[in-house]
Design a protein around this motif. Structure first.
Motif, PDB file in Angstrom:
ATOM      1  N   TYR A 168       0.824  -1.206   0.000  1.00  0.00           N
ATOM      2  CA  TYR A 168       0.000   0.000   0.000  1.00  0.00           C
ATOM      3  C   TYR A 168       0.860   1.259   0.000  1.00  0.00           C
ATOM      4  O   TYR A 168       0.597   2.209  -0.746  1.00  0.00           O
ATOM      5  CB  TYR A 168      -0.928   0.003   1.219  1.00  0.00           C
ATOM      6  N   PHE A 169       1.905   1.305   0.825  1.00  0.00           N
ATOM      7  CA  PHE A 169       2.764   2.491   0.883  1.00  0.00           C
ATOM      8  C   PHE A 169       3.545   2.682  -0.408  1.00  0.00           C
ATOM      9  O   PHE A 169       3.885   3.809  -0.783  1.00  0.00           O
ATOM     10  CB  PHE A 169       3.719   2.399   2.077  1.00  0.00           C
ATOM     11  N   GLN A 170       3.844   1.585  -1.091  1.00  0.00           N
ATOM     12  CA  GLN A 170       4.502   1.704  -2.384  1.00  0.00           C
ATOM     13  C   GLN A 170       3.568   2.289  -3.440  1.00  0.00           C
ATOM     14  O   GLN A 170       4.000   3.031  -4.336  1.00  0.00           O
ATOM     15  CB  GLN A 170       4.999   0.326  -2.859  1.00  0.00           C
ATOM     16  N   ARG A 171       2.284   1.957  -3.280  1.00  0.00           N
ATOM     17  CA  ARG A 171       1.303   2.351  -4.302  1.00  0.00           C
ATOM     18  C   ARG A 171       0.683   3.719  -4.011  1.00  0.00           C
ATOM     19  O   ARG A 171       0.400   4.494  -4.920  1.00  0.00           O
ATOM     20  CB  ARG A 171       0.212   1.283  -4.355  1.00  0.00           C
ATOM     21  N   VAL A 172       0.473   4.040  -2.743  1.00  0.00           N
ATOM     22  CA  VAL A 172      -0.239   5.263  -2.360  1.00  0.00           C
ATOM     23  C   VAL A 172       0.686   6.121  -1.504  1.00  0.00           C
ATOM     24  O   VAL A 172       1.204   5.666  -0.487  1.00  0.00           O
ATOM     25  CB  VAL A 172      -1.532   4.926  -1.584  1.00  0.00           C
ATOM     26  N   LYS A 173       0.859   7.357  -1.912  1.00  0.00           N
ATOM     27  CA  LYS A 173       1.757   8.253  -1.185  1.00  0.00           C
ATOM     28  C   LYS A 173       1.065   8.984  -0.042  1.00  0.00           C
ATOM     29  O   LYS A 173       1.718   9.447   0.884  1.00  0.00           O
ATOM     30  CB  LYS A 173       2.366   9.285  -2.155  1.00  0.00           C
ATOM     31  N   GLY A 174      -0.265   9.089  -0.098  1.00  0.00           N
ATOM     32  CA  GLY A 174      -0.994   9.773   0.969  1.00  0.00           C
ATOM     33  C   GLY A 174      -1.004  11.279   0.763  1.00  0.00           C
ATOM     34  O   GLY A 174      -0.137  11.842   0.087  1.00  0.00           O
ATOM     35  N   SER A 175      -2.000  11.933   1.369  1.00  0.00           N
ATOM     36  CA  SER A 175      -2.096  13.389   1.263  1.00  0.00           C
ATOM     37  C   SER A 175      -1.081  14.023   2.209  1.00  0.00           C
ATOM     38  O   SER A 175      -0.943  13.616   3.357  1.00  0.00           O
ATOM     39  CB  SER A 175      -3.513  13.851   1.622  1.00  0.00           C
ATOM     40  N   THR A 176      -0.330  15.012   1.723  1.00  0.00           N
ATOM     41  CA  THR A 176       0.743  15.629   2.507  1.00  0.00           C
ATOM     42  C   THR A 176       0.263  16.924   3.141  1.00  0.00           C
ATOM     43  O   THR A 176      -0.297  17.786   2.473  1.00  0.00           O
ATOM     44  CB  THR A 176       1.967  15.905   1.632  1.00  0.00           C
ATOM     45  N   GLU A 177       0.475  17.023   4.452  1.00  0.00           N
ATOM     46  CA  GLU A 177       0.122  18.252   5.174  1.00  0.00           C
ATOM     47  C   GLU A 177       1.312  19.213   5.166  1.00  0.00           C
ATOM     48  O   GLU A 177       2.371  18.919   4.625  1.00  0.00           O
ATOM     49  CB  GLU A 177      -0.270  17.894   6.611  1.00  0.00           C
ATOM     50  N   LYS A 178       1.114  20.371   5.818  1.00  0.00           N
ATOM     51  CA  LYS A 178       2.166  21.380   5.847  1.00  0.00           C
ATOM     52  C   LYS A 178       3.429  20.858   6.520  1.00  0.00           C
ATOM     53  O   LYS A 178       4.536  21.214   6.164  1.00  0.00           O
ATOM     54  CB  LYS A 178       1.669  22.625   6.598  1.00  0.00           C
ATOM     55  N   GLU A 179       3.248  19.982   7.562  1.00  0.00           N
ATOM     56  CA  GLU A 179       4.430  19.463   8.255  1.00  0.00           C
ATOM     57  C   GLU A 179       5.211  18.493   7.391  1.00  0.00           C
ATOM     58  O   GLU A 179       6.301  18.079   7.756  1.00  0.00           O
ATOM     59  CB  GLU A 179       4.021  18.743   9.536  1.00  0.00           C
ATOM     60  N   GLY A 180       4.607  18.083   6.286  1.00  0.00           N
ATOM     61  CA  GLY A 180       5.288  17.145   5.402  1.00  0.00           C
ATOM     62  C   GLY A 180       4.967  15.698   5.690  1.00  0.00           C
ATOM     63  O   GLY A 180       5.501  14.801   5.038  1.00  0.00           O
ATOM     64  N   LYS A 181       4.105  15.402   6.685  1.00  0.00           N
ATOM     65  CA  LYS A 181       3.735  14.033   7.018  1.00  0.00           C
ATOM     66  C   LYS A 181       2.630  13.550   6.091  1.00  0.00           C
ATOM     67  O   LYS A 181       1.588  14.187   6.002  1.00  0.00           O
ATOM     68  CB  LYS A 181       3.224  13.949   8.460  1.00  0.00           C
TER      69      LYS A 181
END
Length: 593
Positions: A91-104
């Motif tokens: 999943y982490f390889q396929r989906v990067k996720g939405s990035t917040e201001k902190e960069g997480k």
């Protein structure tokens, strides 16, 4: 190359040795150490504890991503999740996720789950296992109910929490936990009420747990859960399987299948479909076109279980359904509403005289059903101003308030936390009421008793039970199961309630006197000789007033009975037998003049 690895190995053993015995003296060579299993256990335990700090110690928050569960961000280390779960690796390889201001990067658990639900606490327990390889105990606030007398071995919160952990274990590909929770859920199947087996069957179906599916299907097929509930709440293939098993069982037991009128069933289902469409006008039309009634279709039960609250209100407004009718499982409409936990429906039913004191066949009242379904977390949750009210707390509070009312004045019973006390306290009240009726108005009481066909039950315990003893109400028969005992007491309660109802119908003035006596005077009049001389005089004065009330009530009901054609001889002995009293040393003694 061998030489380069040996110091590292020696350092590792030395370090571990220090951890295990707390000394810093000369180290032994690896060859002189004891065999390794104990050392490995110590080292792994230390590693597990260290990794756990990443979850529980705010100062060790080195997470590189958040997974949002129930609106709460949970910090995770993707490297740990990826090596512990193939699901997260891919999943982490396929989906990067939405990035917040902190960069997480931020991920939402609803996007990770193709079906089912995993709550915050369940996800934390699962996450802790991925980090530490240890399964933490289930948090009490989400894995128990608010019934203090429940052992929590099969109540709904305990089942739901295990179901959530099963979903997490299966979807996030942790097979050892899948095996563990399958055994735990199998243990629930035989103990839980059949409605609570449904979520177990659903998780077993989605997680392809054949053994668990088979056990659940067999339990539901052997139960008295109605076919409509099976069809509404289970996948088609499971529902068909249950239907086939029931048909097979019926053939094996009776050698014939009981005839079902297909036209009758079709008309009932048309009424249910009209309710599903929120079309109460169509329901009225269907009722006018056939001989089916709302009660025959259990339409109010159906609406309470599956329809919008406004539909329930509209059906109640028709005035064509019995709000205290029982379905095939012995559930009243209020029992169904308690399982749904929708406050507006519960209040609507209570305002239409739904009885909060009615018990299911296994001795559960509406409020005890509601408590068994409610988690402490939800019950004790604080609601901020402007936020949606805590429905779980409201449902329980409304039902308990109804239970605290006069037992016979609002179809509510004496408040009690336990099913056994619900039964015994209610029975005690009714027996005392009937016993006093027989002393105040013996012939009227006998007539009500006979009309109610209460002669099939044994003699009432009555007043003696109110003087600090419940007589033989709690007598234990070792051959009688709790359910059998509850059924016996429930039968007795029904006969007494019919007696009281007949008294209300034919002798309303006498009933009013008894209502006031039971509510206001009974506690004091049992102890006439207690208190100061002034208090005793006040009590005796009230007793004489009661005597006058009884005489007046007798004459009113006698006159009313004569006008309605009832035999005046039915009360011929009432005045003589019940109006003359004397006060004894231990309380009240009643005797003829």
């Amino acid at each position: 190359m061998a030489n380069s690895t040996e110091p590292s190995s020696s350092l590792s053993f030395t370090s571990s040795s220090h951890l295990s015995n707390g000394t810093f003296g000369p180290t032994k060579s690896s060859s002189s150490l004891e065999p390794g299993p104990n050392l490995e256990i110590i080292s792994l335990s230390k590693l597990s504890s260290n990794l756990e700090q990443l979850l529980i110690d705010p100062s060790c928050d080195y997470s590189d991503a958040d997974i949002v569960v129930e609106g709460i961000p949970v910090g995770v280390n993707r490297c740990i999740l990826a090596v512990r779960s193939r699901f997260f690796l891919e999943y982490f390889q396929r989906v990067k996720g939405s990035t917040e201001k902190e960069g997480k990067p931020k991920y939402f658990i609803r996007d990770l789950l193709p079906y089912g639900k995993v709550g915050y606490e369940a996800f934390r327990v699962f996450l802790s296992y991925l980090y530490t390889a240890k399964l933490k105990p289930s948090p009490v606030e989400v894995s128990t109910c608010v019934d203090d007398f429940c052992v929590h071995d099969a109540c709904r919160p305990a089942i739901n929490f295990a179901v959530e952990l099963m979903y997490a274990s299966y979807i996030f590909q942790t097979p050892e936990l899948v095996s563990l929770f399958q055994r735990r859920l199998l243990n629930f199947v035989g103990k839980a009420v059949v409605e609570d087996v449904i979520p177990i069957l659903m998780v077993a179906f989605h997680c392809q747990l054949t053994q668990l599916v088979t056990q659940c299907v067999d339990r539901v097929a052997r139960s008295d859960l109605d076919s409509i509930s099976v069809e509404k709440e289970l996948p088609d293939e499971i529902a068909k399987n249950i239907k086939l098993l029931r048909l097979q069982s019926q053939c094996d037991d009776d050698h014939k299948i009981e005839a079902v009128d297909p036209l009758h069933e079709k008309r009932i289902r048309r009424i249910h479909k009209a309710l599903d469409s929120d079309d109460v006008e169509l329901v009225k039309l269907l009722l006018s076109e056939s001989e089916i009634t709302l009660d025959e279709a259990n339409a109010l039960h159906y609406a309470v279980a599956y329809c919008d609250p406004k539909v329930v209100t509209e059906v109640l407004g028709l005035g064509l359904a019995n709000v205290n009718r029982r379905n095939c499982r012995g559930y009243t409409v209020l029992h169904m509403a308690a399982r749904r936990k929708e406050p507006s429906i519960i209040v609507s039913l209570l305002t239409k005289s739904a009885s909060a004191l009615e018990l299911t066949l296994d001795g559960q009242s509406a409020v005890s059903i509601c408590r068994r379904l409610t988690r402490p977390k939800d019950y004790h949750a604080k609601t901020e101003q402007g936020q949606e009210a805590n429905k779980d707390r409201i449902c329980i509070d409304v039902l308990e308030r109804e239970m605290r009312r006069n037992p016979m004045a609002g179809d509510a019973s004496i408040s009690s936390e336990t099913v056994a006390d619900d039964l015994h306290m209610k029975l005690l009240y009714l027996e005392n009421r009937v016993a006093f009726a027989r002393m105040f108005f013996p012939t009227e009481a006998k007539l009500a008793y006979d009309v109610a066909h209460a002669e099939t039950i044994s003699e009432f315990a009555g007043i003696s039970a109110s003087k600090g003893s419940t007589g033989n109400l709690r007598a234990v028969n070792l051959n009688e199961t709790p359910i059998m005992q509850n059924k016996r007491l429930f039968t007795r309660i029904e006969a007494l309630m019919k007696t009281v109802e007949m008294g209300r119908r034919y002798f309303p003035h006498c009933s009013e006197v008894l209502d006031k006596f039971m509510e206001d005077d009974l506690p004091d009049l049992f102890y006439l000789e207690m208190g100061t001389p002034i208090e005793q005089r006040i009590k005796r004065k009230r007793f004489m007033e009661l005597k006058e009330d009884v005489q007046k009530a007798f004459h009113k009901d006698k006159a009313k009975s004569s006008r309605s054609g009832l035999s005046s001889s039915s009360s011929s002995s009432s005045q003589k037998d019940c109006v003359n009293y004397k006060v004894g040393e231990d309380g009240v003694n009643y005797k003829k003049s």
